[in-house]
Design a protein around this motif. Structure first.
Motif, short mmCIF file in Angstrom:
data_model
loop_
_atom_site.label_atom_id
_atom_site.label_comp_id
_atom_site.label_asym_id
_atom_site.label_seq_id
_atom_site.Cartn_x
_atom_site.Cartn_y
_atom_site.Cartn_z
N THR A 81 0.98 -0.89 0.09
CA THR A 81 -0.24 0.01 0.12
C THR A 81 1.16 1.62 -0.17
O THR A 81 0.63 1.76 -0.69
N SER A 82 2.35 1.46 0.58
CA SER A 82 3.27 2.96 1.06
C SER A 82 3.05 2.49 -0.30
O SER A 82 3.95 3.65 -0.73
N LEU A 83 4.54 1.05 -1.05
CA LEU A 83 5.17 1.51 -2.19
C LEU A 83 3.76 2.30 -3.27
O LEU A 83 4.15 3.01 -4.23
N PHE A 84 2.29 1.28 -3.46
CA PHE A 84 1.80 1.95 -4.18
C PHE A 84 1.69 3.92 -4.01
O PHE A 84 1.41 4.97 -4.85
N LEU A 85 1.15 3.87 -2.71
CA LEU A 85 1.18 5.30 -3.09
C LEU A 85 2.01 6.30 -3.24
O LEU A 85 2.32 7.01 -3.55
N LEU A 86 3.24 5.78 -2.16
CA LEU A 86 4.73 6.49 -2.68
C LEU A 86 4.95 6.93 -5.13
O LEU A 86 5.02 7.79 -4.79
N ILE A 87 4.73 5.56 -6.05
CA ILE A 87 4.62 6.00 -6.67
C ILE A 87 3.52 6.76 -7.36
O ILE A 87 3.93 8.03 -8.22
N LEU A 88 2.75 6.50 -6.60
CA LEU A 88 1.12 7.00 -7.22
C LEU A 88 0.83 8.38 -7.76
O LEU A 88 0.65 9.04 -8.50
N LEU A 89 1.24 9.21 -6.20
CA LEU A 89 0.79 9.90 -5.11
C LEU A 89 2.84 11.44 -5.18
O LEU A 89 2.42 12.15 -5.59
N GLU A 90 3.39 10.55 -5.79
CA GLU A 90 5.37 11.01 -5.97
C GLU A 90 5.35 11.01 -4.98
O GLU A 90 5.57 12.77 -4.39
N ASN A 91 4.34 10.82 -3.71
CA ASN A 91 5.23 11.77 -2.21
C ASN A 91 5.84 10.58 -1.51
O ASN A 91 5.16 9.62 -1.05
N GLU A 92 7.31 10.89 -1.10
CA GLU A 92 7.85 10.45 -0.45
C GLU A 92 7.88 10.14 0.92
O GLU A 92 8.27 9.25 1.32
N SER A 93 6.48 11.45 1.57
CA SER A 93 6.75 10.31 2.81
C SER A 93 5.58 9.88 2.97
O SER A 93 5.96 8.55 4.49
N PHE A 94 5.50 8.07 1.78
CA PHE A 94 4.88 7.13 1.98
C PHE A 94 6.18 5.79 2.90
O PHE A 94 5.94 4.73 2.42
N GLY A 95 7.15 6.78 1.65
CA GLY A 95 8.87 5.94 2.09
C GLY A 95 8.66 4.98 3.53
O GLY A 95 9.33 4.19 3.58
#
Length: 124
Positions: A81-95
């Motif tokens: 889920t975090s990797l999906f959101l990191l890539i999709l939203l381009e938001n590094e905070s999901f890293g």
């Protein structure tokens, strides 16, 4: 536990294949890391673990087997889920979520390997 692992792995397989289909249709392969991890850590690894637990019940009945089951099935969804959101939203905070999920999953896999080395023995 063996049957549960195989059923859970089938869900990962379905999700990964649908994600692969969507990427093919849209020609956007940015979610390839999610697709690959779901296939390898979700579908393949959990299926193989389920088969081993079925064939060798002593693995399934051990504490390390239960630790593996829970940590793998808690860590992997967090990581995916975090990797999906990191890539999709381009938001590094999901890293951080991806890292935490990865660490939980790795600890679960360490428990699996420990379990195999300690409890998998030839029948007497």
């Amino acid at each position: 536990m063996a049957i549960k692992l195989i059923k859970i792995s089938s869900l990962y397989f379905l999700i990964a294949i649908i994600l692969g289909l969507i990427m093919s249709i849209t020609h956007d392969y940015s979610l390839t890391p999610v697709h690959v991890h779901m296939n390898l850590l979700g579908w393949t690894s959990l299926t193989l673990a389920g088969i081993l637990y079925h064939l060798f019940p002593q693995l399934e009945q051990s504490i390390s087997g239960r630790i593996h089951f829970w940590l793998h099935n808690i860590g992997l969804p967090i990581m995916m889920t975090s990797l999906f959101l990191l890539i999709l939203l381009e938001n590094e905070s999901f890293g951080i979520g991806a890292a935490i999920g990865s660490i939980i999953t790795v600890i679960g896999i360490i428990a699996f390997v420990w379990n195999v080395f300690i409890h998998l023995k030839r029948p007497s």
